[in-house]
Motif scaffolding. Structure first.
Motif, short mmCIF file in Angstrom:
data_model
loop_
_atom_site.label_atom_id
_atom_site.label_comp_id
_atom_site.label_asym_id
_atom_site.label_seq_id
_atom_site.Cartn_x
_atom_site.Cartn_y
_atom_site.Cartn_z
N ALA A 103 5.76 -6.35 -1.21
CA ALA A 103 4.82 -6.48 -0.09
C ALA A 103 5.36 -5.78 1.16
N LEU A 104 6.66 -5.85 1.38
CA LEU A 104 7.26 -5.17 2.52
C LEU A 104 7.21 -3.65 2.34
N VAL A 105 7.43 -3.18 1.13
CA VAL A 105 7.34 -1.75 0.85
C VAL A 105 5.92 -1.25 1.12
N THR A 106 4.92 -2.04 0.73
CA THR A 106 3.53 -1.66 0.98
C THR A 106 3.25 -1.55 2.47
N ALA A 107 3.77 -2.49 3.25
CA ALA A 107 3.60 -2.41 4.71
C ALA A 107 4.24 -1.14 5.26
N GLY A 108 5.43 -0.80 4.75
CA GLY A 108 6.08 0.41 5.22
C GLY A 108 5.32 1.67 4.85
N ALA A 109 4.83 1.74 3.60
CA ALA A 109 4.08 2.93 3.16
C ALA A 109 2.77 3.07 3.93
N THR A 110 2.10 1.95 4.19
CA THR A 110 0.85 2.01 4.97
C THR A 110 1.13 2.42 6.40
N GLY A 111 2.22 1.90 6.96
CA GLY A 111 2.60 2.29 8.31
C GLY A 111 2.94 3.76 8.42
N THR A 112 3.63 4.32 7.45
CA THR A 112 3.95 5.74 7.50
C THR A 112 2.68 6.59 7.41
N THR A 113 1.69 6.13 6.64
CA THR A 113 0.43 6.87 6.55
C THR A 113 -0.28 6.90 7.90
N LEU A 114 -0.29 5.77 8.59
CA LEU A 114 -0.90 5.72 9.91
C LEU A 114 -0.14 6.60 10.90
N LEU A 115 1.18 6.56 10.84
CA LEU A 115 1.99 7.41 11.72
C LEU A 115 1.78 8.89 11.41
#
Length: 563
Positions: A127-139
């Motif tokens: 779940a934390l990895v998913t948050a990181g991957a989604t955050g990088t997409t937004l960035l």
């Protein structure tokens, strides 16, 4: 803002619901027992096993430092990570779809997806990895638009978050390929490609030492099999909010409509398809695929469904607007002469930017390319009619839009209620592969102080490490050195001959065995495990009345010496 906050709150509530389900399963037990070691002991372990989870173990070491840590504390970071992901999905949907309702629907769809809720209550890193991957997409989108004026919110932030995400789990690096396809679809400039390459390259370089160490530990995932069409179909089912039935097929159709919304699909389709596709392809040579390793790819599905629903809602708004325009036309005198073009002159020009918030002015230095970013994301002007409306009916549309937004949210809520039994089932111990708390409870009830306990094989020691109170007073007859002291997961056992001598001195022994261990066809390679089996067969007999088989097939059985 509501498109971000509401999905995050809903996801957090779903994550907390039933989070204390009454037992850890084997993978969570590893997190629990490793994270409670000292930092030097964790570091020593990572040189032998589980290097891929090293950063997560160190993070959980801090989390579990609270007094009396338990299952809730173990799973709370995952619930928080899922909530952050839902909010980020809402932000992505709003930015890509150009309307808050796209973000709201996408975030809510993500929050009620059963697979998301499952890993929101898992004491592992996914779940934390998913948050990181989604955050990088937004960035990535912020950096491409050129709206990020500071390093911490632009390419520097993208590279830094990407590096941390990859260190949480190395399979997150596949999101880089998805982002590359997105940039190609946007036809960005060489300058953007260069900046992205440096940021992504930084993350890959940071990951290389971990990838090298983990490659030497690949025997850990020797249980993985070559994925086939069944794996692909399973992913397709799990990525949608409804894994079966009419709702599933409606979701598929709406998603196909969403694919035509280029501003969304240029980001969502690569994110959803590329990581699992690449990992499945590589696993044809060396099996490395598991659905949870690419959980972050699920983010693309709710974005596409929300985009498709938005297109349908825009169609409804258009029909209502035209009907209102015809009704007004019957009551008004048609404009003539110089006034005839005023209505059309007020319409926005085609070519919507990635974010409506930036529709005016420059899109920043990174927006240029063979085709401007705003032009690359035009989807035929489908969104603009919903804003302005034909025939002077724009004034009626803002009243309809909130109604449609609320209606969409209510439909999502009804889908959640329809599959409520599925969510409830997932919040029971039976939803996991095993329940180590049950094993510990049996041992606590049946084993007398001083009784020898034999774990067959050594990985069957998991319940004792996760729930040591149940084994308090028992004698681990094969253990030579604890896992923390030996730098191993389950401890280092004494030699085969030493164990044979120990077993020869006892009249009874409790055995905690994995499902396969007591079957006649199992032939262990470890000489210590062979001695365990030989001694049990030659010197002891089982007491069938004192045999307990629990969830997952783990057996607790008393053996007594042959007469």
């Amino acid at each position: 803002m509501a498109a971000v906050i509401v999905p995050a709150v809903v996801m957090f509530a779903i994550g907390l619901w039933g989070i204390d389900r009454g037992g850890m399963w084997r993978d969570e037990a590893v997190t629990f027992q490793v994270a409670r070691r000292s930092a030097p002991e964790i570091w020593r372990l990572l040189h032998e096993v589980d290097a891929v989870h090293g950063l997560y173990y160190l993070l959980m070491h801090v989390v579990l430092a609270v007094p009396h840590p338990g299952e809730v504390v173990l799973r709370l970071p995952s619930a928080c990570g899922a909530a952050v992901s839902a909010g980020l999905v809402g932000a992505l949907g709003t930015r890509l779809g150009g309307r808050a309702r796209v973000g709201l629907w996408a975030g809510l769809l993500y929050a009620i997806t059963p697979l998301v809720g499952h890993y929101a209550q898992e004491g592992r890193s996914y779940a934390l990895v998913t948050a990181g991957a989604t955050g990088t997409t937004l960035l990535l989108l912020r950096a491409v638009e050129g709206r990020a004026r500071r390093v911490w919110s632009g390419w520097g932030a993208y590279g830094g978050l990407l590096a941390v995400t990859c260190l949480l789990h190395e399979m997150a690096v596949l999101v880089v390929a998805a982002h590359a396809v997105t940039l190609a679809g946007l036809r960005v400039s060489r300058r953007v490609w260069g900046r992205w390459g440096r940021a992504a390259g930084f993350a890959v370089v940071v990951l290389l030492p971990l990838a090298w160490v983990s490659s030497t530990q690949s025997a850990q995932v020797g249980w993985l099999q070559v994925p086939g069409w069944r794996s692909a179909l399973r992913v397709a089912r799990e990525f949608l909010v409804a894994p079966m039935g009419v709702v599933f097929w409606v979701g598929v159709l709406v998603m196909l409509v969403g694919v035509t919304a280029l501003r969304v699909s240029v980001v969502a389709v690569p994110l959803m398809v590329i990581p699992p596709g690449l990992l499945m392809a590589a696993s044809q040579v060396k099996p490395m695929y598991d659905d949870r390793y690419v959980l972050y790819a699920l983010v693309g599905a709710p974005l596409l469904v929300a985009a498709g629903a938005d297109r349908m809602a825009a169609l409804v708004e258009g029909l209502v607007g035209r009907a209102a325009g015809r009704g007004r036309g019957r009551r008004e005198v048609p404009p003539t002469g110089d006034h005839a073009g005023l209505r059309s002159a007020g319409r926005p020009a085609p070519g919507l930017p990635l974010s409506r918030a930036g529709a005016s002015g420059s899109s920043g230095p990174d927006a240029g390319g063979p085709v401007a970013l705003s032009d690359a994301l035009v989807d035929g002007g489908a969104g603009q009619d919903a804003e302005a409306g034909p025939d002077g009916a724009a004034g009626r549309r803002p009243l309809l839009s909130p109604v449609l937004s609320l209606a969409g949210a209510l439909v999502i809520g009804l889908v959640f209620l329809q599959y409520l039994p599925l969510y409830r089932e997932d919040r029971t111990p039976a939803s996991r592969a095993d329940n180590l708390a049950t094993v510990s409870a049996i041992v606590h009830r049946e084993v007398r102080p001083g009784d020898p306990v034999l774990f067959l094989p050594s990985i069957a020691r998991r319940p004792a490490l996760a729930y040591p109170k149940g084994f308090r007073g028992a004698w681990d007859i094969a253990l030579g050195e604890s896992g923390a002291r030996s730098g191993t997961l389950y401890g280092r056992e004494i030699g085969a001959e030493a164990l044979r001598r120990r077993l020869a001195t006892v009249d009874r022994v409790w055995v905690v065995a994995e499902p396969y261990a007591l079957r006649g066809h199992w032939s262990p390679e470890d000489p210590v495990d062979r001695v365990k089996l030989d001694m049990l067969r030659e010197r002891f007999v089982p007491e069938k009345s004192r045999t307990y088989t629990v969830q997952g097939g783990v057996t607790v059985r008393l053996y007594v010496r042959r007469p």
